[in-house]
Design a protein around this motif. Structure first.
Motif, PDB file in Angstrom:
ATOM      1  N   HIS A  98       0.796  -1.956  -2.108  1.00 42.64           N
ATOM      2  CA  HIS A  98       0.968  -2.963  -1.062  1.00 42.64           C
ATOM      3  C   HIS A  98       0.530  -2.424   0.299  1.00 42.64           C
ATOM      4  O   HIS A  98       0.801  -1.275   0.645  1.00 42.64           O
ATOM      5  N   MET A  99      -0.150  -3.290   1.071  1.00 40.19           N
ATOM      6  CA  MET A  99      -0.635  -2.890   2.392  1.00 40.19           C
ATOM      7  C   MET A  99      -0.010  -3.785   3.462  1.00 40.19           C
ATOM      8  O   MET A  99      -0.150  -5.010   3.424  1.00 40.19           O
ATOM      9  N   ASN A 100       0.678  -3.165   4.405  1.00 42.20           N
ATOM     10  CA  ASN A 100       1.247  -3.870   5.545  1.00 42.20           C
ATOM     11  C   ASN A 100       0.242  -3.845   6.691  1.00 42.20           C
ATOM     12  O   ASN A 100      -0.388  -2.810   6.953  1.00 42.20           O
ATOM     13  N   PHE A 101       0.113  -4.959   7.407  1.00 37.06           N
ATOM     14  CA  PHE A 101      -0.935  -5.088   8.414  1.00 37.06           C
ATOM     15  C   PHE A 101      -0.429  -5.872   9.616  1.00 37.06           C
ATOM     16  O   PHE A 101       0.286  -6.863   9.478  1.00 37.06           O
ATOM     17  N   SER A 102      -0.814  -5.402  10.799  1.00 34.93           N
ATOM     18  CA  SER A 102      -0.476  -6.128  12.022  1.00 34.93           C
ATOM     19  C   SER A 102      -1.465  -5.758  13.111  1.00 34.93           C
ATOM     20  O   SER A 102      -2.197  -4.772  13.014  1.00 34.93           O
ATOM     21  N   ARG A 146       3.538 -11.548   1.733  1.00 35.86           N
ATOM     22  CA  ARG A 146       4.935 -11.753   2.104  1.00 35.86           C
ATOM     23  C   ARG A 146       5.133 -11.516   3.596  1.00 35.86           C
ATOM     24  O   ARG A 146       4.567 -10.579   4.175  1.00 35.86           O
ATOM     25  N   ILE A 147       5.943 -12.366   4.203  1.00 38.79           N
ATOM     26  CA  ILE A 147       6.452 -12.096   5.545  1.00 38.79           C
ATOM     27  C   ILE A 147       7.869 -11.561   5.374  1.00 38.79           C
ATOM     28  O   ILE A 147       8.745 -12.276   4.877  1.00 38.79           O
ATOM     29  N   PRO A 148       8.115 -10.305   5.746  1.00 36.39           N
ATOM     30  CA  PRO A 148       9.472  -9.754   5.593  1.00 36.39           C
ATOM     31  C   PRO A 148      10.501 -10.586   6.357  1.00 36.39           C
ATOM     32  O   PRO A 148      10.179 -11.198   7.394  1.00 36.39           O
ATOM     33  N   ARG A 161       8.037 -11.874  15.169  1.00 38.18           N
ATOM     34  CA  ARG A 161       6.892 -10.975  15.381  1.00 38.18           C
ATOM     35  C   ARG A 161       6.970  -9.829  14.391  1.00 38.18           C
ATOM     36  O   ARG A 161       8.022  -9.573  13.807  1.00 38.18           O
ATOM     37  N   GLY A 162       5.828  -9.125  14.223  1.00 42.16           N
ATOM     38  CA  GLY A 162       5.841  -7.981  13.308  1.00 42.16           C
ATOM     39  C   GLY A 162       4.558  -7.865  12.514  1.00 42.16           C
ATOM     40  O   GLY A 162       3.479  -7.726  13.088  1.00 42.16           O
ATOM     41  N   TYR A 163       4.665  -7.989  11.176  1.00 45.04           N
ATOM     42  CA  TYR A 163       3.515  -7.722  10.316  1.00 45.04           C
ATOM     43  C   TYR A 163       3.595  -8.565   9.054  1.00 45.04           C
ATOM     44  O   TYR A 163       4.627  -9.179   8.755  1.00 45.04           O
ATOM     45  N   LEU A 164       2.496  -8.607   8.320  1.00 46.00           N
ATOM     46  CA  LEU A 164       2.462  -9.233   7.005  1.00 46.00           C
ATOM     47  C   LEU A 164       2.267  -8.154   5.950  1.00 46.00           C
ATOM     48  O   LEU A 164       1.761  -7.070   6.243  1.00 46.00           O
TER      49      LEU A 164
END
Length: 399
Positions: free
Chosen positions: A281-285, A350-352, A360-363
């Motif tokens: 999984h890759m988190n991105f912002s 997914r949006i945590p 605000r944050g990351y996907l």
């Protein structure tokens, strides 16, 4: 081979021969049991303690032509290098030796990021490298240069990434480490403790410590759904940094596993079991996503990802393995259908929950498999989600 000893700025060329296509050997000498290997590790300790100053050992790391495994080779420098850059950078003076007549490929390694060596310790170094072909252009199998270019074009938006690398520990007999005859032991669940539930904690903890010593941006570890399955997290990293740190962490994991007599497998679907798969999984912002009101920017990025779902899935990994891994249900999304939701594990993106709450944050892109190339995933995310230079909506971004 032609190179000078000294700092990296004086290394003119380092050429390496490697197979164009390679896979791990299916045969292992089982007489070379882990107990014997552990004795070898003890025997080497006095030699590793011998002083070598002023010389420095530098291990160069690059990616195999199949794109699945890290490789490495070590050379001696006459002093400890302080950086990987200089006026004689290999980017401006590439040299190579061409293609070998028997299917070998000669490449030139270009040092791009330096780490401390946790195996032979200071002043020795690990150096992640890019790869150039005969003409001095980026090797086709090595995607770092393309990713770096994409990151440079959007650097003003400050893209951050976090990578969740799952893997399974395998014994030398090619069976999962610690498993009995039962092909499907009871699934322990994430975060369990106890030897009757999970195996391989010493390996995971040792890898964690080695990465911290090296300067790799490792942010955590956890056990996963299988009893010999683990995960480590890399990040947050900005831009091209993520791929460099993730690949170096993979190299360190293979080296740590050598000491424990086990093998790390990044295969995304080792077993035909609905609950067991390995993901990347890759988190991105971006800075705008992380700022107040950034949730609207996250939603806009998800809309762009939905439009190019199958392009991303094709880039992320092998279709056969991914179709077996992405079967829908409670833990994964469907291969052919894009979906997103807040605080759900059964979606493409997914949006945590805390991101939704804070606005605000990351996907989290949950589609990449465990054997993905982080450079490829990061490049695809920025080229799809972020407007091109001078653009307005990102619709013309090219994967």
């Amino acid at each position: 081979m032609s190179f000078s000893l000294g700092c990296f700025s004086h290394i003119i060329v380092l050429s390496c021969m490697l197979y164009v296509c390679e896979t791990p050997s299916d045969s292992v000498d089982m007489s070379f049991v882990p107990e014997t290997m552990c004795l070898h590790r003890l025997a080497r300790m006095p030699y590793l303690a011998l002083p070598t100053v002023p010389h420095c050992q530098v291990t160069y790391i690059w990616i195999s032509p199949c794109g699945k495994f890290p490789k490495g080779k070590t050379r001696t420098l006459d002093s400890e290098p302080q950086s990987v850059a200089g006026k004689n950078s290999l980017y401006t003076q590439p040299q190579g030796h061409g293609f070998h007549s028997k299917g070998f490929l000669w490449i030139t390694l270009v040092p791009v990021r330096m780490f401390r060596d946790p195996f032979t310790r200071d002043p020795n170094k690990l150096v992640m490298c890019d790869a150039l072909d005969l003409q001095g252009t980026p090797a086709q199998f090595h995607r770092r240069s393309e990713c770096a270019k994409a990151m440079e074009e959007v650097k003003d938006q400050k893209p951050w990434f976090g990578f969740e690398q799952e893997f399974t520990l395998m014994a030398l007999d090619q069976h999962p480490f610690g498993w009995r005859d039962d092909p499907y032991p009871t699934t322990p669940g994430v975060g369990e403790v106890g030897l009757e539930k999970i195996w391989g904690r010493d390996v995971s903890l040792s890898h964690y410590q080695a990465c911290l010593y090296a300067g790799v941006k490792i942010s955590g570890i956890t056990n996963e759904g299988g009893p010999a399955q683990w995960e480590f997290q890399i990040g947050p990293c900005e831009g091209i940094e993520l791929g460099d740190h993730a690949w170096t962490a993979r190299y360190i994991l293979f080296r740590v596993c050598e000491d424990f007599g086990v093998i790390p497998s990044f295969h995304p679907k080792l077993f035909d079991h609905p609950l067991w798969s390995s993901d990347g999984h890759m988190n991105f912002s971006t800075e705008a996503m992380r700022s107040p009101g950034g949730l609207t920017r996250i939603h806009a990025a998800i809309e762009r990802l939905a439009q190019r779902h199958m392009e991303h899935v094709a880039l992320y990994g092998d279709e056969h393995n991914n179709r077996k891994r992405m079967i829908g249900g409670s833990l994964s999304s469907a291969f052919d259908t894009f979906s997103w939701r807040t605080a759900s594990r059964s979606v493409s993106v997914r949006i945590p929950g805390h991101v939704h709450s804070e606005g605000r944050g990351y996907l989290e892109d949950r589609r990449p498999p465990s054997d993905c190339d982080p450079y490829v995933v990061c490049q695809a995310l920025v080229e799809t989600c972020l407007p091109p230079p001078g653009g307005h909506n990102g619709e013309d971004a090219i994967l």
